[in-house]
Scaffold this active site. Structure first.
Site, PDB file in Angstrom:
ATOM      1  N   GLY A  89      30.337  21.356  67.183  1.00  0.00           N
ATOM      2  CA  GLY A  89      31.565  22.058  66.794  1.00  0.00           C
ATOM      3  C   GLY A  89      32.658  21.078  66.433  1.00  0.00           C
ATOM      4  O   GLY A  89      32.412  19.955  65.991  1.00  0.00           O
ATOM      5  N   GLY A  90      33.889  21.508  66.674  1.00  0.00           N
ATOM      6  CA  GLY A  90      35.038  20.659  66.340  1.00  0.00           C
ATOM      7  C   GLY A  90      35.053  19.369  67.134  1.00  0.00           C
ATOM      8  O   GLY A  90      35.726  18.405  66.754  1.00  0.00           O
ATOM      9  N   GLY A 128      33.230  -2.665  35.102  1.00  0.00           N
ATOM     10  CA  GLY A 128      34.119  -2.150  36.154  1.00  0.00           C
ATOM     11  C   GLY A 128      33.725  -2.683  37.510  1.00  0.00           C
ATOM     12  O   GLY A 128      34.573  -2.933  38.371  1.00  0.00           O
ATOM     13  N   ALA A 129      32.418  -2.861  37.700  1.00  0.00           N
ATOM     14  CA  ALA A 129      31.954  -3.333  39.008  1.00  0.00           C
ATOM     15  C   ALA A 129      32.431  -4.762  39.262  1.00  0.00           C
ATOM     16  O   ALA A 129      32.750  -5.135  40.398  1.00  0.00           O
ATOM     17  CB  ALA A 129      30.448  -3.236  39.080  1.00  0.00           C
TER      18      ALA A 129
HETATM   19  C1  HXC Z   1      31.282  25.578  79.295  1.00  0.00           C
HETATM   20  C2  HXC Z   1      29.163  24.804  79.009  1.00  0.00           C
HETATM   21  C3  HXC Z   1      29.432  24.530  77.643  1.00  0.00           C
HETATM   22  C4  HXC Z   1      30.724  24.830  77.154  1.00  0.00           C
HETATM   23  C5  HXC Z   1      27.420  23.953  78.059  1.00  0.00           C
HETATM   24  N1  HXC Z   1      27.910  24.435  79.202  1.00  0.00           N
HETATM   25  N2  HXC Z   1      28.327  24.010  77.094  1.00  0.00           N
HETATM   26  N3  HXC Z   1      30.079  25.316  79.816  1.00  0.00           N
HETATM   27  N4  HXC Z   1      31.612  25.362  78.019  1.00  0.00           N
HETATM   28  N5  HXC Z   1      31.053  24.594  75.892  1.00  0.00           N
HETATM   29  C6  HXC Z   1      27.242  24.518  80.493  1.00  0.00           C
HETATM   30  C7  HXC Z   1      26.144  25.567  80.539  1.00  0.00           C
HETATM   31  O1  HXC Z   1      26.680  26.811  80.870  1.00  0.00           O
HETATM   32  C8  HXC Z   1      25.283  25.023  81.661  1.00  0.00           C
HETATM   33  O2  HXC Z   1      25.928  25.314  82.878  1.00  0.00           O
HETATM   34  C9  HXC Z   1      25.376  23.538  81.473  1.00  0.00           C
HETATM   35  O3  HXC Z   1      26.563  23.305  80.714  1.00  0.00           O
HETATM   36  C10 HXC Z   1      24.222  22.940  80.714  1.00  0.00           C
HETATM   37  O4  HXC Z   1      24.063  23.685  79.522  1.00  0.00           O
HETATM   38  P1  HXC Z   1      22.631  24.143  79.000  1.00  0.00           P
HETATM   39  O5  HXC Z   1      22.858  25.118  77.913  1.00  0.00           O
HETATM   40  O6  HXC Z   1      21.807  24.598  80.171  1.00  0.00           O
HETATM   41  O7  HXC Z   1      22.052  22.778  78.474  1.00  0.00           O
HETATM   42  P2  HXC Z   1      21.136  22.505  77.211  1.00  0.00           P
HETATM   43  O8  HXC Z   1      20.001  23.484  77.178  1.00  0.00           O
HETATM   44  O9  HXC Z   1      20.808  21.061  77.252  1.00  0.00           O
HETATM   45  O10 HXC Z   1      22.033  22.814  75.948  1.00  0.00           O
HETATM   46  C11 HXC Z   1      23.161  22.018  75.660  1.00  0.00           C
HETATM   47  C12 HXC Z   1      24.010  22.646  74.545  1.00  0.00           C
HETATM   48  C13 HXC Z   1      24.332  24.105  74.914  1.00  0.00           C
HETATM   49  C14 HXC Z   1      23.238  22.602  73.248  1.00  0.00           C
HETATM   50  C15 HXC Z   1      25.260  21.788  74.396  1.00  0.00           C
HETATM   51  O11 HXC Z   1      24.829  24.137  76.240  1.00  0.00           O
HETATM   52  C16 HXC Z   1      25.347  24.696  74.005  1.00  0.00           C
HETATM   53  O12 HXC Z   1      25.010  25.127  72.909  1.00  0.00           O
HETATM   54  N6  HXC Z   1      26.570  24.764  74.479  1.00  0.00           N
HETATM   55  C17 HXC Z   1      27.650  25.337  73.698  1.00  0.00           C
HETATM   56  C18 HXC Z   1      28.017  24.405  72.591  1.00  0.00           C
HETATM   57  C19 HXC Z   1      29.205  24.902  71.831  1.00  0.00           C
HETATM   58  O13 HXC Z   1      29.048  25.802  70.971  1.00  0.00           O
HETATM   59  N7  HXC Z   1      30.374  24.433  72.201  1.00  0.00           N
HETATM   60  C20 HXC Z   1      31.567  24.846  71.616  1.00  0.00           C
HETATM   61  C21 HXC Z   1      31.671  24.061  70.320  1.00  0.00           C
HETATM   62  S1  HXC Z   1      33.142  24.442  69.521  1.00  0.00           S
HETATM   63  P3  HXC Z   1      25.142  25.478  84.274  1.00  0.00           P
HETATM   64  O14 HXC Z   1      26.198  25.912  85.237  1.00  0.00           O
HETATM   65  O15 HXC Z   1      24.086  26.505  83.996  1.00  0.00           O
HETATM   66  O16 HXC Z   1      24.581  24.117  84.556  1.00  0.00           O
HETATM   67  C22 HXC Z   1      34.142  23.308  70.127  1.00  0.00           C
HETATM   68  C23 HXC Z   1      35.508  23.435  69.618  1.00  0.00           C
HETATM   69  C24 HXC Z   1      36.169  22.129  69.731  1.00  0.00           C
HETATM   70  O17 HXC Z   1      33.822  22.477  70.864  1.00  0.00           O
HETATM   71  C25 HXC Z   1      37.355  22.239  68.904  1.00  0.00           C
HETATM   72  C26 HXC Z   1      38.034  20.964  68.854  1.00  0.00           C
HETATM   73  C27 HXC Z   1      39.198  21.136  67.956  1.00  0.00           C
END
Ligand code: HXC
Length: 511
Positions: A166-167, A401-402
């Site tokens: 994501g971001g 140019g290069a």
């Molecule tokens: C809170 C999160 C989390 C998140 C993971 N976890 N991502 N908790 N916020 N963003 C937690 C899970 O609930 C889980 O908790 C533990 O971390 C491990 O995650 P798993 O899914 O079991 O691990 P894995 O299978 O290895 O997958 C990893 C992952 C997946 C691919 C990163 O967790 C995922 O897709 N997470 C969301 C990613 C995402 O979309 N993030 C937001 C992006 S947008 P427990 O308690 O079960 O251990 C963003 C905006 C930023 O970031 C903007 C900036 C300007």
């Protein structure tokens, strides 16, 4: 519980968190945040800050204690020099960035900037912490702003050692150098599931945003290695070349060795046939101090080479055409790669050596329609803008140019040298005589013979380095085997170069 018991309990909880983290991360072939920091820093020098900061709000669900909110921050020494770092702990809520977590990162960013030390981010995170909503997003915003404010003042380095989605990818993208590991790290704005849903394209995480893709195709990653330890050791190596901030003098190696007996190879390294390739890396490795060429963006846009090296113990940045790949032509990716590296070196006062063998910009519909004009302009801009010492050596082709772009005299090159094998002209002999001698050739009885004669004449009278030397556009045609000595002297002459630019807020680089 009395105060001593609280103290003891907290230390114990930290140890338990580390044991749990080790168990979970090792199963995935990954190291813990603490293990990573131990590799990054000289032994026993890491000074942790805010180890017990509490999360800004209670998560909706959590399987374990959360002291420090999923990120370890602090300062340590790398080869005795001060470096700040943060390392995200994936085992605490997926290393997600909550508000407290984000504030810890912002704190070390601000300390690093204030104290003129590099900052290294070891990233392993699911991105913005979902439970904390906008607070988490706003923490990211502060980190991005700090990245931008620190740019050109302190080196900023990111290593992606797990997810960056994501971001969240934009903080690393705003830093100077991005490291990744194969198989265990990935970066993307939207993951494979969304790609499938929106575009009906199937791809896995590695294929979409793994280390090798970002190192070779997108150019997002400057370095990729097979394991985390190697990745982090490469960060230590990189830090050994660069200053800690834009005011610090460059680090100097205390031992200097070079290939004294191999210098003579340079007299024979350019093939007689101008269409035959050779490896510019061989020239670089002979010229610079032994084994000091540290290539950046090695797998991306391989038609141009960029990297750091030491010459007589001092750091230089190298930008070189690579005749071995696409004949060294400049395309969009090469232009962007070169421009970015030049601007980094200029910001941190690292002198530039340009090794030139370039037949021109890459022609074609794909390049034109994708913006070779707009992107090639970035390279022109970067060279013209750079005020660090710039020395060019033309080894063979320098056409059109290069030629102009690759730090030619009138773009501000301080010293421009050429080897006797240099061909400097508006274009290569083939194209030139077809245009200039069009009528003669169309009437010729023996066209091939005439072409041969005209080509020789063009090479002798136009496309050679001596004409440029007469015009003062080449300072000297030099013997290849003497190049190293000449470069050492030339960089020494330029070591006090001062250039004050007229005041402006900033230029408007064609981004
Ligand atoms: C809170 C999160 C989390 C998140 C993971 N976890 N991502 N908790 N916020 N963003 C937690 C899970 O609930 C889980 O908790 C533990 O971390 C491990 O995650 P798993 O899914 O079991 O691990 P894995 O299978 O290895 O997958 C990893 C992952 C997946 C691919 C990163 O967790 C995922 O897709 N997470 C969301 C990613 C995402 O979309 N993030 C937001 C992006 S947008 P427990 O308690 O079960 O251990 C963003 C905006 C930023 O970031 C903007 C900036 C300007």
């Amino acid at each position: 519980m009395n105060k001593n018991e609280v103290f003891e309990q907290r230390r114990k909880a930290l140890q338990e968190m580390e044991d749990n983290a080790a168990h979970r991360q090792h199963l995935k072939g990954k190291l813990t945040a603490r293990e990573r920091l131990n590799i990054l820093f000289d032994e026993g020098t890491f000074f942790e800050l805010e180890a017990f900061v509490a999360p800004s709000q209670t998560p909706m669900s959590s399987r374990q204690a959360n002291f420090g909110d999923g990120v370890i921050v602090g300062r340590g020494l790398v080869q005795g020099r001060s470096v700040f770092a943060y390392a995200q702990d994936f085992t605490v809520l997926g290393g997600s960035l909550g508000y407290a977590h984000g504030m810890k990162i912002a704190k070390v960013q601000e300390m690093a900037l204030k104290l003129g030390a590099p900052i290294v981010g070891l990233i392993d995170s699911g991105g913005a912490r979902i439970q904390e909503g906008i607070k988490s997003l706003s923490a990211y915003a502060g980190i991005f702003r700090n990245n931008v404010m620190s740019s050109g003042i302190i080196p900023q380095i990111s290593a992606i050692l797990g997810p960056a989605a994501g971001g969240a990818v934009y903080s690393p993208a705003l830093t100077d150098f991005v490291f990744m590991t194969n198989k265990t790290s990935y970066m993307f704005v939207t993951g494979p599931d969304i790609v499938k849903e929106v575009l009906n394209e199937s791809i896995d995480m590695e294929g979409l945003g793994g280390g090798s893709i970002h190192a070779s195709k997108s150019g997002v990653a400057h370095f990729v290695s097979d394991d985390e330890e190697h990745t982090i050791l490469l960060i230590r190596k990189l830090l050994s070349y660069i200053p800690s901030n834009n005011y610090e003098t460059l680090p100097v190696a205390n031992r200097i060795s070079y290939y004294s007996t191999r210098q003579e190879f340079l007299d024979k390294i350019i093939p007689d046939d101008p269409n035959r390739a050779y490896d510019m890396k061989d020239i670089i490795n002979i010229l610079v101090d032994k084994d000091t060429f540290f290539e950046v963006h090695e797998k991306f846009a391989q038609n141009i080479l960029v990297g750091f090296a030491r010459l007589n113990g001092k750091t230089i940045g190298i930008v070189a055409n690579q005749p071995k790949v696409m004949a060294g032509t400049l395309d969009i990716n090469a232009s962007v790669k070169g421009a970015r590296f030049i601007r980094y070196c200029d910001a941190f006062n690292i002198p530039l050596l340009i090794l030139e063998d370039v037949p021109g910009f890459l022609p074609g519909i794909e390049q034109e329609h994708s913006g070779i004009i707009r992107n090639g302009a970035k390279l022109v801009y970067a060279f013209c803008e750079a005020t660090v010492p710039k020395i060019t050596v033309i080894t063979r082709k320098a056409y059109g140019g290069a030629y102009i772009v690759m730090s030619s005299k009138n773009t501000g090159g301080d010293f421009n040298f050429a080897w006797p094998s240099a061909e400097i002209a508006v274009m290569g002999p083939g194209g030139a005589i077809r245009i200039v001698n069009k009528h003669e050739l169309s009437k010729a009885e023996n066209k091939e013979e005439l072409e041969k004669t005209l080509t020789e004449k063009y090479k002798n009278e136009v496309a050679n380095p001596y004409k440029a030397e007469e015009f003062g556009l080449i300072d000297e045609v030099i013997v290849p085997s003497k190049t190293r000595d000449i470069l050492i002297t030339a960089f020494d002459i330029l070591s006090n170069k001062q250039y004050v630019k007229p005041a402006r807020k900033h230029g408007s680089i064609p981004l």
